[in-house]
Design a protein around this motif. Sequence first.
Motif, short mmCIF file in Angstrom:
data_model
loop_
_atom_site.label_atom_id
_atom_site.label_comp_id
_atom_site.label_asym_id
_atom_site.label_seq_id
_atom_site.Cartn_x
_atom_site.Cartn_y
_atom_site.Cartn_z
N GLU A 31 0.83 -1.19 0.00
CA GLU A 31 0.00 0.00 0.00
C GLU A 31 0.87 1.24 0.00
OE1 GLU A 31 -2.33 -0.37 3.50
OE2 GLU A 31 -0.64 -0.08 4.87
N LYS A 32 0.22 2.40 -0.04
CA LYS A 32 0.94 3.67 -0.10
C LYS A 32 2.02 3.74 0.99
CE LYS A 32 0.32 8.68 0.33
NZ LYS A 32 -0.63 9.79 0.49
N GLY A 33 3.23 4.11 0.57
CA GLY A 33 4.33 4.24 1.52
C GLY A 33 5.18 2.99 1.64
N ASP A 34 4.82 1.92 0.93
CA ASP A 34 5.60 0.68 0.99
C ASP A 34 6.65 0.67 -0.12
OD1 ASP A 34 4.32 -0.41 3.17
OD2 ASP A 34 2.92 -1.61 1.98
N LEU A 35 7.85 0.29 0.28
CA LEU A 35 8.91 -0.03 -0.68
C LEU A 35 8.97 -1.54 -0.80
CD1 LEU A 35 12.02 2.22 0.15
CD2 LEU A 35 10.95 1.98 -2.09
N VAL A 36 8.96 -2.04 -2.01
CA VAL A 36 9.04 -3.48 -2.24
C VAL A 36 10.25 -3.77 -3.13
CG1 VAL A 36 7.86 -5.52 -3.14
CG2 VAL A 36 6.53 -3.68 -2.10
N PHE A 37 11.12 -4.67 -2.67
CA PHE A 37 12.26 -5.10 -3.47
C PHE A 37 12.00 -6.52 -3.94
CE2 PHE A 37 16.39 -7.38 -3.65
CZ PHE A 37 16.87 -6.77 -4.80
N ILE A 38 12.06 -6.72 -5.26
CA ILE A 38 11.85 -8.04 -5.85
C ILE A 38 13.13 -8.44 -6.57
CG2 ILE A 38 10.42 -9.42 -7.40
CD1 ILE A 38 8.24 -7.28 -7.11
N PRO A 39 13.87 -9.42 -6.05
CA PRO A 39 15.13 -9.79 -6.69
C PRO A 39 14.92 -10.57 -7.99
CG PRO A 39 14.69 -11.23 -4.82
CD PRO A 39 13.62 -10.17 -4.81
N LYS A 40 15.88 -10.48 -8.84
CA LYS A 40 15.88 -11.21 -10.10
C LYS A 40 15.64 -12.70 -9.84
CE LYS A 40 18.99 -12.26 -13.98
NZ LYS A 40 20.34 -12.01 -14.55
N GLY A 41 14.79 -13.31 -10.65
CA GLY A 41 14.50 -14.74 -10.50
C GLY A 41 13.25 -15.04 -9.72
N THR A 42 12.62 -14.01 -9.13
CA THR A 42 11.38 -14.21 -8.38
C THR A 42 10.23 -14.53 -9.33
OG1 THR A 42 12.09 -12.67 -6.66
CG2 THR A 42 9.74 -13.16 -6.76
N TYR A 43 9.40 -15.50 -8.96
CA TYR A 43 8.19 -15.82 -9.74
C TYR A 43 7.08 -14.93 -9.22
CZ TYR A 43 4.67 -18.63 -12.18
OH TYR A 43 3.65 -19.06 -13.00
N ARG A 44 6.67 -13.94 -10.03
CA ARG A 44 5.81 -12.88 -9.53
C ARG A 44 4.55 -12.69 -10.38
NH1 ARG A 44 6.87 -6.69 -11.01
NH2 ARG A 44 6.58 -7.78 -12.99
N GLY A 45 3.45 -12.44 -9.68
CA GLY A 45 2.21 -11.99 -10.32
C GLY A 45 1.73 -10.78 -9.56
N ALA A 46 0.97 -9.89 -10.20
CA ALA A 46 0.50 -8.68 -9.54
C ALA A 46 -0.83 -8.25 -10.13
CB ALA A 46 1.52 -7.55 -9.67
N GLU A 47 -1.65 -7.62 -9.29
CA GLU A 47 -2.92 -7.09 -9.75
C GLU A 47 -3.37 -5.99 -8.80
OE1 GLU A 47 -6.29 -9.73 -9.42
OE2 GLU A 47 -5.33 -10.87 -7.82
N ASN A 48 -4.27 -5.13 -9.28
CA ASN A 48 -4.89 -4.16 -8.40
C ASN A 48 -5.62 -4.91 -7.30
OD1 ASN A 48 -4.04 -2.01 -9.96
ND2 ASN A 48 -5.99 -1.78 -11.03
N TYR A 49 -5.52 -4.43 -6.09
CA TYR A 49 -6.24 -5.06 -4.99
C TYR A 49 -7.72 -4.73 -5.12
CZ TYR A 49 -7.76 -6.21 -0.28
OH TYR A 49 -8.44 -6.74 0.79
N MET A 50 -8.56 -5.76 -5.34
CA MET A 50 -10.01 -5.61 -5.48
C MET A 50 -10.37 -4.52 -6.49
SD MET A 50 -10.95 -8.03 -3.61
CE MET A 50 -12.69 -7.80 -3.84
N LYS A 51 -9.55 -4.44 -7.57
CA LYS A 51 -9.79 -3.47 -8.66
C LYS A 51 -9.67 -2.02 -8.21
CE LYS A 51 -11.97 -5.86 -12.40
NZ LYS A 51 -12.94 -5.71 -13.51
N GLU A 52 -9.04 -1.76 -7.07
CA GLU A 52 -8.79 -0.38 -6.67
C GLU A 52 -7.77 0.23 -7.63
OE1 GLU A 52 -7.31 -0.12 -2.73
OE2 GLU A 52 -9.08 -1.01 -1.80
N PRO A 53 -7.91 1.51 -7.96
CA PRO A 53 -6.86 2.17 -8.74
C PRO A 53 -5.61 2.33 -7.89
CG PRO A 53 -8.46 3.78 -8.01
CD PRO A 53 -9.03 2.42 -7.64
N HIS A 54 -4.46 2.29 -8.51
CA HIS A 54 -3.23 2.48 -7.75
C HIS A 54 -2.21 3.21 -8.63
CE1 HIS A 54 -1.65 -0.99 -10.06
NE2 HIS A 54 -0.49 -0.40 -9.85
N GLN A 55 -1.18 3.71 -8.00
CA GLN A 55 -0.06 4.30 -8.72
C GLN A 55 1.21 3.89 -8.02
OE1 GLN A 55 0.05 8.59 -8.85
NE2 GLN A 55 1.69 8.66 -10.35
N LYS A 56 2.22 3.59 -8.80
CA LYS A 56 3.50 3.20 -8.22
C LYS A 56 4.63 3.63 -9.15
CE LYS A 56 3.98 -1.46 -10.26
NZ LYS A 56 2.88 -1.40 -11.21
#
Length: 256
Positions: A31-56
């Motif tokens: 959520e707002k204010g979170d820093l997320v580090f995803i290292p190379k090789g991570t198996y990742r999926g992502a989506e809007n939470y409950m279709k909420e608009p977001h910006q990052k």
Amino acid sequence: MLPQTVNENILILVVQGRLQYTMNQATLIAEKGDLVFIPKGTYRGAENYMKEPHQKFSALFHHTIPSGTVPLLDKPAFTKAKVRNFEYIKKRFEALHREHLEGKPMHRFIGSGILQELIGIASRDVETGEISPMKWQQSGKIQQYITANYRRTIHARELAEQIGRSTNYTISLFKEVTGQTPVQYQRHLRITEARSLLLNTAMTVAEISEYLGFYDSSYFYRTFKKETSLSPSAFIALCEKEKDPAGEPDPHSSAE
């Protein structure tokens, strides 16, 4: 975003709304204010939470920094931390993004310096507020239990029994790791399933409500609208419109 293995390291700052990540079979809400580090090789999926608009803001990078120099870059798994100076970090991401878009002379050199600063700050914040591997493991057990039982009432003591801790500790742990309380997580699973049933079956709202364990249809209706900002009928109508090539663009699409 469909799950895939990332080929670069990614540093993300969420500046608005919430996102749901699935990374190496674990669920994470950022959520707002979170820093997320995803290292190379991570198996990742992502989506809007409950279709909420977001910006990052996202910074994708490779590096040749020696091991032991920057603790964050040595981590084998994804990491989340709450930034301590959100407005400053946001401005630095904006500057990095601007350098990339404008492509002026020396933009790569300047951008590299900004990125190094951001990685250093992120590493410092993560080290002072890191979630331990044990907490990730305990949260995973709770997630598995909720997922297996989400259609019925789940009591906090049941979750506590999964990790052998007190109910207060269990709820606090789950919130720290996932960004949601167990109740919110269960509700998310129910409404996610409800969305699928509304679109892919002939079940009525009353039948879906009963199937998912809601005590009456009106409560299901209120919960669905609270989570999605749409009534069940409006949700179906919106999805049907999105299937139409002549329809309006999806208003919930993300902006980097």
